[in-house]
Scaffold this motif. Sequence first.
Motif, short mmCIF file in Angstrom:
data_model
loop_
_atom_site.label_atom_id
_atom_site.label_comp_id
_atom_site.label_asym_id
_atom_site.label_seq_id
_atom_site.Cartn_x
_atom_site.Cartn_y
_atom_site.Cartn_z
N ASP A 69 68.15 53.92 16.31
CA ASP A 69 68.21 54.15 15.04
C ASP A 69 67.15 53.69 14.04
O ASP A 69 66.38 54.56 13.21
N GLU A 70 66.36 52.58 14.63
CA GLU A 70 65.27 52.26 14.00
C GLU A 70 64.07 53.35 14.54
O GLU A 70 63.22 53.51 13.62
N MET A 82 62.77 49.31 20.79
CA MET A 82 63.74 49.20 19.50
C MET A 82 64.84 49.73 19.54
O MET A 82 65.11 50.65 20.49
N SER A 83 65.78 49.71 18.62
CA SER A 83 67.00 50.48 18.68
C SER A 83 66.78 52.04 18.27
O SER A 83 65.59 52.20 17.69
#
Length: 638
Positions: A146-147, A143-144
Amino acid sequence: MAQIAIQLPDGSKREYPAGVTSMEIAQSIGEGLARQTVAAKVDGELVDVQKEIVKDAQVELVTLSSDEGLEVYRHTAAHVMAQAVKDLFGKEVQVTIGPAVKDGFYYDFYCENHTFTPEDFERIEARMKEVIKENLPIIRSEMSSDEAIALFKEMGEDFKVELIEDLGADTVSLYRQGDFVDLCRGPHLPSTGKLKAFKLTSVAGAYWRGDEKREMLQRIYATAFPDKKQLKAHLERLEEARKRDHRKLGRELDLFSFSEEAGAGLVIWHPKGAMLRTVIEDFERREHLRRGYDIVQGPQILRTDLWKTSGHYENYRENMYFTEVDEQGFGIKPMNCLAHMLIYKSKMRSYRDLPQRYFELGTVHRHEKSGVLHGLTRVRGFTQDDAHILCAPEQLDAEIKGVLSFVQDVMGIFGFEFEMELSTRPEKSIGSDEDWDRATNALLGALKDTGLPYDINEGDGAFYGPKIDIKLKDALDRYWQCATIQCDFTLPERFDLNYVGADGEKHRPVMVHRVILGSIERFIGILIEHFSGNFPLWISPVQAVVINVTDSQLEYTQKVTDQLRNAGVRVQSDVRNEKLGFKIREAQMQKIPYMLVIGDKEMEQGTVTPRFRNGDNLEPMTPEQFCEFVQEESTKYH
């Protein structure tokens, strides 16, 4: 469906549908191989066995019989332990990192309101067994960043958030097993049920990221093996290691101590420990003099400008202590090489004077973090059997081989097997590429000529030159780095060292930095554990204790003690008003090689009856004969 070509390590090629996994490849070869496969290398990249392969690739199956496979196995065990701790203690605990290490793994936890103790281990192990029994799939996802940061903030895992922020990557990988999620590169076993045998072993403190100014974490150590038989054997070795722990034996044998009043990492040598040191150091002096070394002595502090010239100030100052005298900066020496170069530079040298071999039992001080201090094996003040050889380039090969021969001789005397590795240029270094190539080739050539086996350790050389590191193997098959041989073209250049060659012109010498035992403190710690405190007669701080049976033998006991001491035997007497059996048992507990029992019969005949520490008795002999026996036994070693 499209087919892809998979090349295996033996050179054979097989075709599979695109999207095949490494586990499916293993199963196609054999079920036995599949059971042992825990990961794979796909075009050199270590990946999970579930990862799909979508194009032609070289595939190497990683099994539990390999070091990499065992690391994957143990890293998965670390995640299972972290899950168990979280299940038991909930949000009270934050997880940080949990790598596999040699012979096991650990996980660091942050917990303000609970201190883990061995009493917690039973609960944690029970929960781990439940997780294993559930056979939870271990699933990788990406996942990114940020996530991932949002996810771990929601979970209250502040340390994971910091790790992700510091990575600065667009995406990160996570591993999930049941409700437990962890930030991790992987790879891991396909499911928790693949774990078979594990054991939590100890708990210790550790600073977050090794920084004494950061949070104190709790580190739970553990180990894991593919089967219970291997685990049992390992735990038996750990128990033997605990019995041999040099810190424990150092106290019991009254060899040394540490004191918070004196300061952490500073050894205080007691009489018997100081005698052990003295015997080893005297041995070192004799062996160096026999091999053409000159004994020298440098100061404990040198001007800071000198450390700047050498490059230590720029590349090593975080490990040094500094002080000021008369508004002049000084560095407390962490190494002995600078004074030795000043000795060389004190007058002009001719090629006929070379090589110059300077030997110093030099005491040095290094700023080690408190978290890594460990008995005698990691201290802040220690003595090295340090030597520096300054020679002409054409003499370098012979000098390196001479040091290798020296190492072989000494390790043979102490009964150690050893391995060697060549460490090459680190990222943080000084000197030209040409000089590094010359130095590396010199060490490499000497190793090849001697026929001694060696490994390459990329990027782990000293900042001024490559090195050969010698790792000795102790009685428990553990390896310890002691001797080192470093080849240096750089410092002679920085200090403008010269000699006049046969052509009448100035030339630059080469310097070999080397130690044989390394740190005397560290080596004694290794010796204590290797011999379990039962030192060979020649290095035993006390070689014999004279024990009387009754007070009627007091005068003769003292006479024998004096006679042995005058002959050079390291001897004590025990004339306490105690039973003979008690005094013998106490001498055995102190691991003294020989007990000389004196009763009325020995006193009348002018003899002693030697008893070895294992309980074997020698025939009665005169004190003179016992002195000769000790001398003969001792000279076998040098």
